[in-house]
Design a protein around this motif. Structure first.
Motif, PDB file in Angstrom:
ATOM      1  N   LEU A 107      47.400  29.807  38.620  1.00 59.14           N
ATOM      2  CA  LEU A 107      46.509  30.948  38.399  1.00 59.14           C
ATOM      3  C   LEU A 107      46.329  31.683  39.714  1.00 59.14           C
ATOM      4  O   LEU A 107      46.101  31.067  40.740  1.00 59.14           O
ATOM      5  N   GLU A 108      46.415  32.997  39.624  1.00 56.71           N
ATOM      6  CA  GLU A 108      46.278  33.808  40.832  1.00 56.71           C
ATOM      7  C   GLU A 108      45.412  35.015  40.521  1.00 56.71           C
ATOM      8  O   GLU A 108      45.699  35.760  39.580  1.00 56.71           O
ATOM      9  N   SER A 109      44.372  35.173  41.294  1.00 57.58           N
ATOM     10  CA  SER A 109      43.492  36.309  41.120  1.00 57.58           C
ATOM     11  C   SER A 109      44.184  37.579  41.615  1.00 57.58           C
ATOM     12  O   SER A 109      44.879  37.558  42.632  1.00 57.58           O
ATOM     13  N   THR A 159      43.672  38.151  36.174  1.00 52.28           N
ATOM     14  CA  THR A 159      44.267  36.902  36.616  1.00 52.28           C
ATOM     15  C   THR A 159      45.714  36.827  36.163  1.00 52.28           C
ATOM     16  O   THR A 159      46.014  37.085  34.991  1.00 52.28           O
ATOM     17  N   GLY A 176      38.446  36.509  35.341  1.00 54.78           N
ATOM     18  CA  GLY A 176      38.600  35.746  36.573  1.00 54.78           C
ATOM     19  C   GLY A 176      39.298  34.426  36.303  1.00 54.78           C
ATOM     20  O   GLY A 176      39.433  33.995  35.148  1.00 54.78           O
ATOM     21  N   THR A 177      39.694  33.758  37.373  1.00 52.26           N
ATOM     22  CA  THR A 177      40.428  32.500  37.228  1.00 52.26           C
ATOM     23  C   THR A 177      39.591  31.429  36.544  1.00 52.26           C
ATOM     24  O   THR A 177      40.106  30.652  35.737  1.00 52.26           O
TER      25      THR A 177
END
Length: 113
Positions: free
Chosen positions: A2-4, A9, A80-81
């Protein structure tokens, strides 16, 4: 995994097409493993995967990379993540503690009972 990003995301997804049912299986290496019942032809598996992720997260989802591959980068817009992690029912990998972060041990006297 997972990457913001500014749009929401990015989720690294490993897709298995032609399964008995569509579901998020869990973590597969550094990706979220998703099984879909749709066949991997004509974009049907991608559509099924996006529909599943969208239903679970309550957000618009789109493939950013890997439309013709099992490994994809999927944007979950506006989430969000932490929200995505909870919605998909996956646990983020815990940070491993380094040796120098271990518990402090007393070395200058007897140990307390």
């Amino acid at each position: 995994m997972l990457e913001s990003c500014p749009e929401g995301t990015l989720v690294s997804v490993w897709v298995v097409a032609g399964a008995n049912r569509s579901e998020v299986v869990g973590v597969y290496g550094d990706a979220v493993k998703v099984r879909v019942s749709a066949a991997a032809e004509g974009g049907k598996a991608n559509e099924a995967m996006l529909r599943l992720l969208s239903d679970l997260t309550g957000a618009r989802c789109e493939v950013r990379r890997g439309t013709g591959s099992r490994r994809k980068a999927v944007l979950v817009a506006g989430r969000g993540t932490r929200e995505v992690t909870a919605a998909l029912g996956i646990e983020r990998p815990r940070r491993q503690r380094r040796d120098d972060e271990s518990e402090t041990r007393r070395i200058d006297g007897p140990e307390a009972p």
